[in-house]
Design a protein around this motif. Structure first.
Motif, PDB file in Angstrom:
ATOM      1  N   UNK A 331     -11.775  -1.999  31.019  1.00 13.75           N
ATOM      2  CA  UNK A 331     -12.565  -0.786  30.842  1.00 13.75           C
ATOM      3  C   UNK A 331     -12.990  -0.234  32.197  1.00 13.75           C
ATOM      4  N   UNK A 332     -13.675   0.878  32.169  1.00 15.82           N
ATOM      5  CA  UNK A 332     -14.158   1.514  33.387  1.00 15.82           C
ATOM      6  C   UNK A 332     -15.434   0.856  33.883  1.00 15.82           C
ATOM      7  N   UNK A 333     -16.393   1.625  34.356  1.00 13.74           N
ATOM      8  CA  UNK A 333     -17.636   1.047  34.867  1.00 13.74           C
ATOM      9  C   UNK A 333     -18.386   0.260  33.801  1.00 13.74           C
ATOM     10  N   UNK A 334     -18.913  -0.875  34.193  1.00 16.17           N
ATOM     11  CA  UNK A 334     -19.803  -1.677  33.349  1.00 16.17           C
ATOM     12  C   UNK A 334     -21.090  -1.875  34.129  1.00 16.17           C
ATOM     13  N   UNK A 335     -22.190  -1.361  33.602  1.00 16.86           N
ATOM     14  CA  UNK A 335     -23.495  -1.451  34.263  1.00 16.86           C
ATOM     15  C   UNK A 335     -24.365  -2.408  33.454  1.00 16.86           C
ATOM     16  N   UNK A 336     -24.747  -3.514  34.049  1.00 12.09           N
ATOM     17  CA  UNK A 336     -25.600  -4.505  33.389  1.00 12.09           C
ATOM     18  C   UNK A 336     -26.976  -4.471  34.046  1.00 12.09           C
ATOM     19  N   UNK A 337     -28.015  -4.322  33.232  1.00 14.97           N
ATOM     20  CA  UNK A 337     -29.388  -4.249  33.726  1.00 14.97           C
ATOM     21  C   UNK A 337     -30.178  -5.358  33.053  1.00 14.97           C
ATOM     22  N   UNK A 338     -30.765  -6.227  33.853  1.00  5.63           N
ATOM     23  CA  UNK A 338     -31.499  -7.361  33.307  1.00  5.63           C
ATOM     24  C   UNK A 338     -32.791  -7.567  34.081  1.00  5.63           C
ATOM     25  N   UNK A 353     -16.401  -9.181  35.709  1.00  3.19           N
ATOM     26  CA  UNK A 353     -15.891  -8.471  36.879  1.00  3.19           C
ATOM     27  C   UNK A 353     -14.411  -8.148  36.739  1.00  3.19           C
ATOM     28  N   UNK A 354     -13.656  -9.064  36.146  1.00  3.93           N
ATOM     29  CA  UNK A 354     -12.203  -8.915  36.050  1.00  3.93           C
ATOM     30  C   UNK A 354     -11.790  -7.966  34.922  1.00  3.93           C
ATOM     31  N   UNK A 355     -12.737  -7.446  34.170  1.00  4.37           N
ATOM     32  CA  UNK A 355     -12.428  -6.548  33.051  1.00  4.37           C
ATOM     33  C   UNK A 355     -13.015  -5.155  33.266  1.00  4.37           C
ATOM     34  N   UNK A 356     -13.504  -4.874  34.465  1.00  2.67           N
ATOM     35  CA  UNK A 356     -14.119  -3.580  34.755  1.00  2.67           C
ATOM     36  C   UNK A 356     -13.607  -3.050  36.087  1.00  2.67           C
ATOM     37  N   UNK A 357     -13.375  -1.750  36.133  1.00  3.44           N
ATOM     38  CA  UNK A 357     -12.968  -1.129  37.387  1.00  3.44           C
ATOM     39  C   UNK A 357     -14.136  -0.915  38.331  1.00  3.44           C
ATOM     40  N   UNK A 358     -15.351  -0.956  37.814  1.00  3.17           N
ATOM     41  CA  UNK A 358     -16.540  -0.784  38.649  1.00  3.17           C
ATOM     42  C   UNK A 358     -17.707  -1.559  38.032  1.00  3.17           C
ATOM     43  N   UNK A 359     -17.774  -2.892  38.251  1.00  7.86           N
ATOM     44  CA  UNK A 359     -18.868  -3.695  37.696  1.00  7.86           C
ATOM     45  C   UNK A 359     -20.131  -3.548  38.537  1.00  7.86           C
ATOM     46  N   UNK A 360     -21.249  -3.228  37.886  1.00  7.02           N
ATOM     47  CA  UNK A 360     -22.521  -3.037  38.581  1.00  7.02           C
ATOM     48  C   UNK A 360     -23.595  -3.870  37.889  1.00  7.02           C
ATOM     49  N   UNK A 374     -23.745 -13.032  42.919  1.00  9.73           N
ATOM     50  CA  UNK A 374     -23.039 -12.087  42.061  1.00  9.73           C
ATOM     51  C   UNK A 374     -22.170 -11.148  42.896  1.00  9.73           C
ATOM     52  N   UNK A 375     -22.685 -10.716  44.056  1.00 12.41           N
ATOM     53  CA  UNK A 375     -21.913  -9.834  44.928  1.00 12.41           C
ATOM     54  C   UNK A 375     -20.654 -10.529  45.438  1.00 12.41           C
ATOM     55  N   UNK A 376     -20.758 -11.808  45.760  1.00 14.50           N
ATOM     56  CA  UNK A 376     -19.587 -12.563  46.201  1.00 14.50           C
ATOM     57  C   UNK A 376     -18.530 -12.642  45.108  1.00 14.50           C
ATOM     58  N   UNK A 377     -18.976 -12.595  43.847  1.00 12.95           N
ATOM     59  CA  UNK A 377     -18.035 -12.670  42.721  1.00 12.95           C
ATOM     60  C   UNK A 377     -17.394 -11.320  42.414  1.00 12.95           C
ATOM     61  N   UNK A 378     -17.881 -10.246  43.042  1.00 14.65           N
ATOM     62  CA  UNK A 378     -17.267  -8.938  42.838  1.00 14.65           C
ATOM     63  C   UNK A 378     -18.165  -7.881  42.240  1.00 14.65           C
ATOM     64  N   UNK A 379     -19.406  -8.247  41.892  1.00 11.48           N
ATOM     65  CA  UNK A 379     -20.344  -7.262  41.359  1.00 11.48           C
ATOM     66  C   UNK A 379     -20.865  -6.372  42.479  1.00 11.48           C
ATOM     67  N   UNK A 380     -21.138  -5.134  42.158  1.00 12.66           N
ATOM     68  CA  UNK A 380     -21.937  -4.274  43.031  1.00 12.66           C
ATOM     69  C   UNK A 380     -23.361  -4.400  42.516  1.00 12.66           C
ATOM     70  N   UNK A 381     -24.263  -4.919  43.320  1.00 12.25           N
ATOM     71  CA  UNK A 381     -25.555  -5.360  42.809  1.00 12.25           C
ATOM     72  C   UNK A 381     -26.704  -4.577  43.420  1.00 12.25           C
TER      73      UNK A 381
END
Length: 407
Positions: A331-338, A353-360, A374-381
């Motif tokens: 999918x496209x962007x995935x924004x997770x807020x916790x 991260x591997x299922x989104x073009x822009x994981x945030x 999380x940033x090391x894993x590919x998230x934009x945090x």
């Protein structure tokens, strides 16, 4: 108060007239009593109100933004009335100066009722549904001897939506995240005739109908390429109780951290919808918090704001099950807020991260190096501070990968 002084003076006149036999003082005392009675009677016989209605512009108030409250008072009066002072009771969810001068009214013998229009400005202070009212009017008789406060019991429920922050667009990342800005650019000069058309199927949007192909084939045809390039995004608001303060479970507005997260959620949805994404809003357990909003449909964003006015946290925790929702899809962007986020949570979320073009990933209360992990894993945090600048956090997360913007 003048009326109290006049009454005391009248009593003193009666006592003095009785003790010293001064008849003139007796007459003066009777005159004072008569004036007091007439003053009180003029207040209680002159004004009566049956209806108080209120309306807001816009219809839904928003935290941090101004709204105009219009008050209509239906008044019935047989005698002329002097001006007074009105005041509307505001709840804790709204701030403002709800008071002013109530106008004088002439005799209503020819017209049985009058309409008085009042207005004032309020600013949303606390998310939720709050009652405005009752309205009270304080009047004084023409002599200034008596005062009456009339309270009209009608109240009006007002919805205060979460704060909506204008976030920077994802313009520079449209190609990476699948945004319509990139798609539109690629299609410039192609023309509608170059799009592949196919027969209409139940569920297709009427906006995708290829009218020229429909006229040629004599059956509804839709633009195949447009449908396949429709960008999608997901915004996840984790409402699990372990992530938030206890107040977040009880009522809206109790936990500043949860309020900041709700604001971030609706702001992210508004940004993505404005940029042309079809957005779904989910809880971390997969529950749908809002029906899918098509790209560009800002009217549905307003509906989302109203719906989120009463949103609270829930008692169970399911952040660890979130990756299952994205398993097997891209999918496209995935924004997770916790809220609270530790290193183990960051590890659990890594598969997304591997299922989104822009994981945030945004956290209100990150623990230790959770966001760095999380940033090391590919998230934009980003770390959200309730008193900080959400737009700066968003821009920093998108542009640099890690952003800590404090108030």
């Amino acid at each position: 108060m003048r009326g109290t002084g006049a009454l005391i003076l009248a009593i003193a006149c009666f006592v003095t007239a009785n003790e010293f036999g001064v008849t003139e003082l007796m007459y003066f005392g009777i005159l004072l009593v008569a004036v007091i009675v007439a003053s009180v009677a003029s207040l209680y016989l002159s004004r009566r109100s049956d209806v108080v209605t209120r309306s807001l512009t816009p219809d839904v108030a928003t935290v941090g933004r101004e709204s105009l409250v219009s008050v209509t008072v239906g008044v019935r009066t047989a005698l002329p009335t002097p001006p007074g002072v009105w005041q509307d009771v505001l709840p804790k969810g709204l701030r403002g100066k709800a008071e002013g001068v109530f106008p004088a009214l002439g005799s209503g013998l020819r017209r049985s009722d009058r309409v008085v229009e009042l207005s004032y400005v309020v600013t949303g202070a606390k998310r939720g549904v709050h009652p405005i009212g009752p309205l009270s009017v304080q009047s004084t008789d023409p002599f200034g001897l008596a005062r009456r406060r009339t309270t009209f019991g009608q109240r009006t429920l007002v919805t205060v939506a979460p704060a909506l922050v204008d976030l920077p667009p994802l313009t520079d990342f449209a190609g990476e995240s699948g945004g319509t800005l990139h798609t539109t650019t690629n299609q410039l000069g192609q023309g509608a005739d170059n799009l592949v058309a196919r027969p209409y199927a139940p569920g297709d949007s009427m906006r995708r109908i290829h009218w020229r192909a429909t006229a040629h084939r004599d059956e509804l045809m839709v633009r195949q390429e447009e449908q396949e390039s429709t960008p999608e995004a997901s915004v996840v608001l984790d409402r699990g109780a372990l992530r938030w303060a206890t107040e977040a479970l009880q009522a809206p507005g109790g936990d500043p951290g949860f309020e900041a997260a709700v604001s971030a959620c609706v702001s992210a949805v508004a940004r993505l919808v404005h940029d042309g994404y079809a957005v779904e809003v989910l809880d971390s357990d997969g529950a749908v918090l809002a029906e899918r909003i098509d790209g560009g449909d800002m009217t549905e964003v307003e509906v989302l704001l109203s719906h989120f006015a009463t949103l609270t946290a829930r008692r169970d925790d399911s952040l660890g099950r979130l990756p299952r929702l994205f398993a097997g899809i891209m999918t496209g962007p995935v924004v997770v807020i916790t809220g609270r986020l530790d290193a183990s949570d960051a590890d659990v979320l890594t598969p997304i991260v591997h299922h989104s073009t822009l994981p945030m990933l945004f956290s209100v209360s990150p623990v230790g190096n959770a966001l760095d992990r999380a940033a090391d894993a590919g998230w934009r945090v980003g770390a959200i501070d309730p008193e900080g600048d959400l737009a700066a956090v968003w821009a920093g997360a998108v542009g640099r990968g890690v952003s800590h913007v404090l108030g």
